[in-house]
Scaffold this motif. Structure first.
Motif, PDB file in Angstrom:
ATOM      1  N   GLU A  55     -17.319  -4.059 -27.678  1.00 49.09           N
ATOM      2  CA  GLU A  55     -16.266  -4.830 -27.043  1.00 49.09           C
ATOM      3  C   GLU A  55     -16.947  -6.033 -26.405  1.00 49.09           C
ATOM      4  OE1 GLU A  55     -12.876  -4.422 -23.565  1.00 49.09           O
ATOM      5  OE2 GLU A  55     -14.054  -2.677 -24.134  1.00 49.09           O
ATOM      6  N   PRO A  62     -16.274  -9.785 -24.520  1.00 49.23           N
ATOM      7  CA  PRO A  62     -15.351 -10.771 -23.965  1.00 49.23           C
ATOM      8  C   PRO A  62     -15.386 -12.057 -24.792  1.00 49.23           C
ATOM      9  CG  PRO A  62     -16.631  -9.756 -22.223  1.00 49.23           C
ATOM     10  CD  PRO A  62     -17.237  -9.301 -23.523  1.00 49.23           C
ATOM     11  N   LYS A 102     -12.257  -4.650 -31.252  1.00 49.80           N
ATOM     12  CA  LYS A 102     -12.883  -4.261 -29.985  1.00 49.80           C
ATOM     13  C   LYS A 102     -13.561  -2.922 -30.222  1.00 49.80           C
ATOM     14  CE  LYS A 102     -10.126  -6.860 -26.746  1.00 49.80           C
ATOM     15  NZ  LYS A 102     -11.107  -7.827 -26.405  1.00 49.80           N
ATOM     16  N   SER A 140     -19.779  -1.579 -24.364  1.00 46.60           N
ATOM     17  CA  SER A 140     -19.096  -2.828 -24.063  1.00 46.60           C
ATOM     18  C   SER A 140     -20.141  -3.818 -23.557  1.00 46.60           C
ATOM     19  CB  SER A 140     -18.020  -2.612 -22.999  1.00 46.60           C
ATOM     20  OG  SER A 140     -17.525  -3.860 -22.556  1.00 46.60           O
ATOM     21  N   GLU A 186     -19.215  -6.492 -21.825  1.00 43.17           N
ATOM     22  CA  GLU A 186     -18.623  -7.164 -20.668  1.00 43.17           C
ATOM     23  C   GLU A 186     -19.577  -7.039 -19.482  1.00 43.17           C
ATOM     24  OE1 GLU A 186     -14.550  -7.228 -18.029  1.00 43.17           O
ATOM     25  OE2 GLU A 186     -14.682  -5.934 -19.783  1.00 43.17           O
ATOM     26  N   LEU A 230     -21.662 -14.845 -20.024  1.00 40.83           N
ATOM     27  CA  LEU A 230     -20.347 -14.236 -19.897  1.00 40.83           C
ATOM     28  C   LEU A 230     -19.810 -14.253 -18.474  1.00 40.83           C
ATOM     29  CD1 LEU A 230     -20.545 -11.178 -22.288  1.00 40.83           C
ATOM     30  CD2 LEU A 230     -19.173 -13.242 -22.549  1.00 40.83           C
ATOM     31  N   ASP A 231     -20.562 -13.754 -17.547  1.00 42.53           N
ATOM     32  CA  ASP A 231     -20.110 -13.644 -16.170  1.00 42.53           C
ATOM     33  C   ASP A 231     -20.969 -14.484 -15.247  1.00 42.53           C
ATOM     34  OD1 ASP A 231     -19.510 -10.170 -16.716  1.00 42.53           O
ATOM     35  OD2 ASP A 231     -18.096 -11.823 -16.866  1.00 42.53           O
TER      36      ASP A 231
END
Length: 130
Positions: free
Chosen positions: A56, A58, A64, A70, A72, A127-128
């Motif tokens: 998964e 983002p 997904k 993931s 994320e 990403l973040d």
């Protein structure tokens, strides 16, 4: 316990603490700052390589995948695959050929170039990113 034994035990404990601290992620001020263009190329490479079939991710609407973890919040992950220091060079090598970097990895080698692996790493680190 003798004085020498106590000093030796303290030295071993200090070495263990230093080893654990060296495995921790760098402070925010020294984090890898991904380049915007590399991040854009990374997302394209992720889509072309089909990374979302297993992960998964983002920014990827479909699929997904749930076979792999993931991705994320990857910027905040302390270790790659639970064992490798989270550094751009190791991440790119792992993305490209995980079994060569971590012997027991279930992630297969991927048919991407070294530059694509570097760009995918840049995307994941961005990403973040604060």
């Amino acid at each position: 316990m003798g004085r020498f034994a106590a000093m030796k035990r303290a030295g071993v404990a200090s070495a263990m603490v230093l080893g654990l601290l060296s495995a921790c992620k760098n402070p925010v001020g020294s984090r890898y700052e991904p380049d915007d263009a590399a991040q854009e190329r990374g997302l394209l490479a992720i889509n072309e390589a089909g990374c979302a079939a297993c992960h998964e991710i983002p920014g990827v609407a479909w699929p997904k995948g749930r076979l792999g973890p993931s991705l994320e919040g990857f910027d905040d992950v302390g270790m790659i695959a639970g064992q490798l220091p989270n550094r751009p060079d190791l991440l790119a090598a792992f993305i490209r050929n995980a079994p060569a970097v971590k012997r027991d990895s279930t992630m297969p080698a991927t048919p991407i170039t070294q530059l694509e692996a570097v760009d995918i790493a840049a995307y994941l680190y961005g990403l973040d990113h604060d």
